[in-house]
Write a protein that holds these residues in place. Structure first.
Motif, PDB file in Angstrom:
ATOM      1  N   PRO A  93    -117.654 -41.818  64.259  1.00 46.70           N
ATOM      2  CA  PRO A  93    -117.119 -42.918  65.792  1.00 46.70           C
ATOM      3  C   PRO A  93    -117.834 -42.318  66.994  1.00 46.70           C
ATOM      4  N   TYR A  94    -118.459 -40.573  66.362  1.00 48.81           N
ATOM      5  CA  TYR A  94    -118.874 -39.936  68.120  1.00 48.81           C
ATOM      6  C   TYR A  94    -120.075 -40.129  68.127  1.00 48.81           C
ATOM      7  N   SER A  95    -120.281 -40.652  67.106  1.00 46.76           N
ATOM      8  CA  SER A  95    -122.442 -40.522  67.420  1.00 46.76           C
ATOM      9  C   SER A  95    -122.953 -41.070  67.529  1.00 46.76           C
ATOM     10  N   PHE A  96    -123.744 -41.471  68.523  1.00 41.59           N
ATOM     11  CA  PHE A  96    -124.627 -42.870  68.865  1.00 41.59           C
ATOM     12  C   PHE A  96    -124.678 -44.111  68.016  1.00 41.59           C
ATOM     13  N   GLN A  97    -124.766 -44.985  68.328  1.00 40.67           N
ATOM     14  CA  GLN A  97    -124.483 -46.278  67.032  1.00 40.67           C
ATOM     15  C   GLN A  97    -125.566 -46.652  67.600  1.00 40.67           C
ATOM     16  N   GLY A  98    -126.554 -46.515  68.447  1.00 41.16           N
ATOM     17  CA  GLY A  98    -127.822 -47.533  68.549  1.00 41.16           C
ATOM     18  C   GLY A  98    -127.435 -47.925  70.201  1.00 41.16           C
ATOM     19  N   LEU A  99    -128.633 -48.929  69.695  1.00 42.48           N
ATOM     20  CA  LEU A  99    -129.409 -49.634  71.078  1.00 42.48           C
ATOM     21  C   LEU A  99    -128.529 -51.004  71.106  1.00 42.48           C
ATOM     22  N   GLY A 100    -128.338 -51.274  70.200  1.00 40.61           N
ATOM     23  CA  GLY A 100    -127.762 -53.079  69.376  1.00 40.61           C
ATOM     24  C   GLY A 100    -128.897 -53.786  70.419  1.00 40.61           C
ATOM     25  N   ALA A 101    -128.231 -54.827  70.530  1.00 39.43           N
ATOM     26  CA  ALA A 101    -129.513 -56.203  71.084  1.00 39.43           C
ATOM     27  C   ALA A 101    -130.420 -55.704  71.275  1.00 39.43           C
ATOM     28  N   SER A 127    -116.477 -31.025  68.051  1.00 36.43           N
ATOM     29  CA  SER A 127    -116.676 -31.818  67.188  1.00 36.43           C
ATOM     30  C   SER A 127    -117.098 -33.441  67.981  1.00 36.43           C
ATOM     31  N   LYS A 128    -117.570 -33.464  69.000  1.00 38.14           N
ATOM     32  CA  LYS A 128    -118.236 -34.676  69.300  1.00 38.14           C
ATOM     33  C   LYS A 128    -119.877 -34.030  69.678  1.00 38.14           C
TER      34      LYS A 128
END
Lengths: 337, 337, 337, 337
Positions: free
Chosen positions: B136-144, A46-47
């Motif tokens: 919610p478990y996927s890579f959410q980006g490097l952000g700032a 799932s991940k």
């Protein structure tokens, strides 16, 4: 998860992929056919990021066998989620009726409507303080003042209140709201969902206009992954080619989501159709299909109210309809026994 | 605007409605037929709330003759909007090519890609720092940190940068970004749009997955109504029943929006299809249909990059394709003369 | 009908148009605004060709106030159509349950299923003899032989039969069928509809996969315009972006079509979802929404039957579910009194 | 084909399934995971009925790796199909321009239009003799007489003709037509397709309003399976939620179908949009995306013609646009070299 490789894949890339998969604690069952190699992945997939794997040059297709949501999944959470709001329950065999005006307009309006819907058997008071409007020139709601009027109406009647949040910065204003609603346009506002998961009030997530069941459940997963298990789902119609009704109520969503997940499901026939004459038959259908409740727009004074949508019922109509809904629910429960 | 009244309407309600309309500075032309009364409204009706009028008991239907958007409307703004970013232009007959990776991953990646796409003729560098992800478990980006890497790449190449904002609180981080992108899931995040209208950087609004042209233009209207005229529209495919491609690129959006409004239009064939093999033909089609530019995903190292979507081109392919796009654009301009 | 002319229309064309409209026995109410001229047409406009008028250079838009269907229209035919088949009725407050296998396979199968569904309370036997199949390589039905087996099962049980016709040349074979079904792919096979209007057997028209309510009613109008008033409508789901279910059952079709027209409405939850576990909740929803009946796939021997779709119920399940449907219908009727 | 079995399937059913599959000359690769058994089927699976297998109690899901169409499949027919009509070719790098009126109205109209479109560079004359009309009260075409007028125009100009057939019984009338068109509403009229496969004239199949690529190719497969290899595909827009244009032209269909199959692809921008102002940009886009031709509605006398749709061009406009289309096609060919 099943990974279908392209014909004659590059051997070093295949080995690269397998090493990476094993590093994620996934076991691989390889099946070599004449035309394709198939990898059956076993373990907690799932991940794994399905887009990421499909992206590989050597991969023809990826198919999940397991669903990508875990906390929201009935398989890992077999009991129905029952939400407790004050001394009442949402889900677990009860009938929830959320009723009230589209927009909060005035104290008099809110008190009048709240008293009437309570008397008619509604269990929760709804009303919009922050209104998502397509046009910047339309009335955007009373905002914080509207929330205060909702609380006044709650004080007067004892009915818990549900109202929509539109952005994270409004959260402090919602501390004394009973159920926080996420509107259809925010169903994939992931930042907002994450924040709503960090507090404990029940969150009712309306389905996005063109969201699949899986995307909807992934939004619930966002809230749960941040720690809040109190999620309610609300089907409010999807966008299709049919324009006679504003949206198309997807009645199958009720039994499908009951099977895939464990949340209470509410049906919103007012927004789904945009026509008050369709509220009764669709609310009846929702309950017959197994929904845990309905959300219905009700206004007090159709002759003078300028901001009531064509989908609103007046107080008298609501009373008549709600009697039928309650009676149907009682009948269906008696049949089960 | 035309208001069609129901048969035998209540006379006092009709008179009530007319008084209210006149108070909004609208003139009324009444046409009494055998079966229906029709009110033709003349004047500035763009600020009348159509839902509000349709909601009335006596009203059967309302039809706009004028569009509900005003600042965004070609009729009131006949010249093309041309966006200036540093020393370059978007719109006005130029060809804009936004290229870069889906996600910003590392300094090395960004510098490599930025140099390569510049050499291949791209005019703007794209890259995601904040990533909207279904799970919610996927890579959410490097952000700032990702934003800093984008700026480094800009320093190195001189290419202006475009990147996506996901919520209002991120705005201060975007002060040094050249173009702020609003993603498809935020197209109707009205609070965010309003804030983006209060600053002056160009805003590129991607079309919502199931947004009509009118809704899309109303979102542009939100930005303009708050004071920012620098809007770019980006067609990235709509959701339909066809699942072979991720979305269905609506190529008619290009000439339709050119007619209805005055903004530059960019086509994103990468997201529209989710397949790199379709990027070239759809980018060619977009330019032939009159688009002002394209947005294309490019990655540097497909063999090892785990986060490149199946829609990304590698550097070599991008170079070949971009040559063709530039050549087609030049040909079309020469034909016009 | 309302015709909105473009700004500053050519005067001779306007006069040309008006003369033509008057020759069609339509009265014209003209309303001249600052920006547009509006023509309100009064009289029988159901036979005016809206596409033809919109096509004119001077016309900006045309809007119907009257519906384009007349025989099918509730306004001109206020009483419910009740279909009589042998000694039973479809519509008019009764509950119709059409049940049987997807495909007719053998005498034994048909007799077994027919007896079982009759005992369980079904009122009509269904079964496919001519099968529309996406692939030329799939089983296309037993054809004429299948019709004979259906008639045998009718002889054995007394149940009237409903089955699908696929082309005009098959009509002679359908002379002894009780209800002729027009499938979803033939909803706009206008030649077939016209022929079915020239005979007198009841015709059940399934909704096209992406047909609007209006198009569906226009297909009923074709049958009625040729002389046959015995039309039944069957909602079987529309095509949307959601792929978890095969189609999306549009439950609002029931009350909407009851309002716009006067035909009996049947719900087909088996085809709408493609999943047998969803048949019960959607059939219940259909009845609660006011449908006159349901059409359900039932097979006899799921372990060995190769041609039963995943949407079929076995005999036992059908019996249980049909008991609930009958009980719900009885409850709803008792509530009305 | 991959068959995913449910958890803990009944062993005798599994063995039953395997025996049956093997009897179909399919080899089975079994992969036993912790939670699921996966069967990888190798061999010619194009004739296995996927619905039939998914229907089994023990089966959770079935996924094709091979496409269900074979004759239509590029994999088994790598060269482009080139259609020969008289001394011209459709496909194979040529540009086909089909032009003419929506409906055949009179000899004068047909001769005038035919001469004009030929002079402007059109290669094939189109015109409707049998017209599928939503309303039984609309003009249904001149029928057999219309076909004669088309042939007269062919005699006068030498242009081959393409026109729509609506039912099998009309086939004898089409013996002297050059290309037989199957309309969008008949795309899944399987009986008609089968008959068209039994004759040898080229068949142009328009995409159904809500048909997937696979369904469309399966319709081509019907024609080929009956023996006719001369198939042309025509993309004419699909039905979506967007109502500004009549349909949404799916431009990706061009490269996708070029990849999946080997047929010539024609784009119909007139029907796709319903607006003449959009014909030029979408025709340009179609050619840039790799289409083999376009189909365009042209009328002779817009001021008086009552039956020309708003999507028709007049002779002058067509001439201007066709010059651009030919020029673009020439440019693209020169670039390839």
């Amino acid at each position: 998860m099943i990974v279908i490789l392209k014909q004659n894949p590059n051997a070093s890339q295949v080995s690269h992929l397998k090493t990476w998969l094993e590093s994620k604690n996934v076991k691989i069952h390889e099946s070599v056919g004449d035309s394709h190699i198939i990898l059956g992945l076993v373990g907690d997939t799932s991940k794994l990021d399905i887009d990421l794997i499909s992206a590989l040059d050597i991969v023809e297709d990826v198919k999940r066998v397991q669903e990508p949501y875990k906390n929201a999944n009935r398989k890992f959470h077999s009991e129905d989620t029952v939400i407790k709001v004050k001394d009442m329950q949402i889900g677990g065999g009860t009938l929830t009726v959320m009723a009230g005006p589209c927009s909060v307009e005035s104290e008099e309006q809110m008190i009048t409507v709240a008293k009437a819907v309570k008397e008619a058997g509604a269990t929760i008071l709804r009303g919009g303080a922050f209104k998502p409007r397509t046009s910047p020139y339309s009335f955007q709601g009373l905002g914080a003042e509207g929330l205060e009027l909702l609380k006044l109406a709650r004080l007067e009647t004892g009915l818990p209140i549900v109202t929509e949040i539109m952005e994270i910065s409004q959260l402090p204003l919602f501390e004394d709201v009973d159920i926080i609603q996420v509107g259809t346009r925010n169903m994939q506002n992931f930042n907002l969902l994450r924040e709503l998961g960090r507090q404990s009030k029940p969150v009712m997530i309306k389905r996005g206009m063109s969201a699949t069941y899986e995307e909807w459940l992934m939004s619930a997963e966002y809230v749960m992954a941040s720690g809040n298990e109190n999620v309610i789902l609300c089907e409010r119609g999807i966008r299709t080619f049919e324009s006679y009704t504003r949206n198309t109520l997807d009645i199958a969503a009720v039994p499908v989501l009951k099977k895939l997940s464990h949340f209470p499901i509410i049906i919103d026939p007012s927004h789904a159709t945009g026509k008050s004459s369709l509220v009764e038959p669709l609310a009846m259908a929702g309950i017959a299909a197994g929904a845990d409740g309905v959300m219905i727009e009700v206004h007090n004074d159709p002759e003078h109210a300028w901001c009531d949508g064509p989908q609103s019922l007046n107080l008298e109509n609501f009373k008549t309809i709600n009697k039928k809904l309650i009676s149907l629910h009682k009948f269906l429960k008696s049949e089960e026994e």
